[in-house]
Design a protein around this motif. Structure first.
Motif, PDB file in Angstrom:
ATOM      1  N   LYS A  97       0.763  -0.888  -0.185  1.00  0.00           N
ATOM      2  CA  LYS A  97       0.055  -0.013  -0.149  1.00  0.00           C
ATOM      3  C   LYS A  97       0.905   1.152  -0.132  1.00  0.00           C
ATOM      4  O   LYS A  97       0.414   2.464  -0.805  1.00  0.00           O
ATOM      5  CB  LYS A  97      -1.135   0.170   0.941  1.00  0.00           C
ATOM      6  N   VAL A  98       1.927   1.241   0.903  1.00  0.00           N
ATOM      7  CA  VAL A  98       2.846   2.748   0.895  1.00  0.00           C
ATOM      8  C   VAL A  98       3.601   2.707  -0.902  1.00  0.00           C
ATOM      9  O   VAL A  98       3.721   3.903  -0.511  1.00  0.00           O
ATOM     10  CB  VAL A  98       3.978   2.358   2.444  1.00  0.00           C
ATOM     11  N   LEU A  99       4.600   1.470  -1.083  1.00  0.00           N
ATOM     12  CA  LEU A  99       4.704   2.191  -2.154  1.00  0.00           C
ATOM     13  C   LEU A  99       3.755   1.847  -3.318  1.00  0.00           C
ATOM     14  O   LEU A  99       3.754   3.081  -4.019  1.00  0.00           O
ATOM     15  CB  LEU A  99       5.695   0.215  -3.129  1.00  0.00           C
ATOM     16  N   LYS A 100       2.295   1.877  -3.453  1.00  0.00           N
ATOM     17  CA  LYS A 100       1.634   1.993  -4.018  1.00  0.00           C
ATOM     18  C   LYS A 100       0.907   3.416  -4.363  1.00  0.00           C
ATOM     19  O   LYS A 100       1.250   4.220  -4.784  1.00  0.00           O
ATOM     20  CB  LYS A 100       0.368   1.012  -4.196  1.00  0.00           C
ATOM     21  N   GLY A 101       1.599   4.409  -3.191  1.00  0.00           N
ATOM     22  CA  GLY A 101       1.184   5.425  -2.594  1.00  0.00           C
ATOM     23  C   GLY A 101       2.402   6.482  -3.112  1.00  0.00           C
ATOM     24  O   GLY A 101       1.559   7.671  -3.577  1.00  0.00           O
ATOM     25  N   LYS A 102       3.387   5.520  -3.597  1.00  0.00           N
ATOM     26  CA  LYS A 102       4.412   6.529  -3.679  1.00  0.00           C
ATOM     27  C   LYS A 102       4.288   6.641  -5.331  1.00  0.00           C
ATOM     28  O   LYS A 102       5.330   6.552  -6.313  1.00  0.00           O
ATOM     29  CB  LYS A 102       5.417   5.792  -2.998  1.00  0.00           C
TER      30      LYS A 102
END
Length: 319
Positions: A267-272
């Motif tokens: 989720k964090v990587l997708k948000g970035k």
């Protein structure tokens, strides 16, 4: 010339008594003679000595010397006894010291033996620990091999979640699957997918289970499974006769848990906007500095992030 007059006998005796009296004063001043001053038998003053005859004076001197000798002998005996006591005490101390040395030697020997036993035990514990670690590593490797084998067996499987219980009795699993493909993925309708096997999992129905059992579809080709999963990801909302369902890959329990552990990082990587993907069986990939990086577990990702300050900041608290 003037002639000196020699003293007569009376004057000579008087002079001798005076000299003797002077010597007796010195004796009275001596520490050892102080004890005789309180004795009634001792002559204490110059007047008494002056009144004695020569014979009496000699007797008195002899008597005093005898008493002094006896006193000195008594003191010498006392001193010898004290020296003997000191010698005996010294012998006892030497004996005690020798016993202490012997006991200390025995204690030192016991300590050395104990240290050797402790060292042997530590070596044994180290061997057991190493053996246990090797055994644990072998177990982990076997578990990993079994998981990989099981995942390989399941690699062509699809898991369909949310189909109500009992609907397959009239239509059969294959017909339900064809309806799902036709209703959700029209472009795949005429592909001619081949199904090897279809069944509910687990086999036995639990009446206390609030949700329907999953349906496992074993495809003939892994590529067919991948095409269906890709279409499901793109459509996102998959249904069966208006009921939301979900289509996913079929993995072992351990692999599913490993894939779930990537969810927060995903989720964090997708948000970035780093284009993360969960790869088979439980790896993660994402784009960084123009390159696609793939990591099999969090430890490898942590080691890599330590070399990339920006990535380390992004993943702070997740590794």
């Amino acid at each position: 010339m003037t002639r000196q007059t020699l003293p007569d006998n009376g004057e000579y005796n008087s002079l001798r008594r005076k000299k003797t009296t002077s010597k007796m004063k010195k004796l009275r001043n001596h520490p050892q003679s102080n004890q005789q001053e309180n004795s009634p038998k001792t002559v204490n003053n110059e007047t008494d000595l002056g009144s004695l005859t020569d014979l009496e004076f000699k007797r008195e001197i002899v008597k005093i010397l005898k008493e002094l000798r006896e006193d000195m002998n008594s003191n010498a005996d006392t001193l010898r006894k004290e020296l003997e006591n000191i010698r005996r005490s010294q012998e006892k101390l030497e004996h005690s010291f020798a016993e202490m040395q012997t006991e200390l030697g025995a204690v030192k020997t016991r300590m050395n033996n104990a240290e050797e036993r402790i060292s042997d035990m530590e070596d044994r514990i180290m061997e057991i620990t190493q053996s246990g670690q090797q055994t644990e590593n072998r177990i982990k490797k076997l578990e990993s091999n079994i998981r990989d084998l099981w995942d390989n067996i399941k690699r062509a499987n699809l898991r369909i979640i949310g189909i109500p219980e009992g609907v397959e009795k009239d239509k059969g699993m294959e017909n339900i699957f064809e309806e799902i493909i036709a209703g959700n993925f029209p472009n795949l309708k005429d592909t001619g997918f081949k199904i090897q096997e279809a069944q509910r999992a687990p086999n036995k129905l639990n009446p206390n289970r609030p949700t329907p059992r999953h349906i496992i579809i074993k495809m003939a080709k892994v590529s067919d499974k991948e095409r269906i999963l890709k279409a499901a990801r793109e459509k996102q909302n998959v249904t069966y006769k208006g009921t939301p369902i979900r289509i996913s890959a079929d993995f072992s329990t351990e692999t599913l848990q490993a894939r779930r552990e990537w969810q927060e990082i995903f989720k964090v990587l997708k948000g970035k906007n780093m284009q993360p993907r969960i790869l088979y069986p439980a790896r993660i990939s994402f784009k960084i500095e123009g390159e696609i990086k793939i990591f099999p577990n969090k430890q490898k990702l942590k080691e890599y992030s330590n070399t990339k300050p920006r990535l380390k900041e992004i993943l702070k608290g997740l590794l």
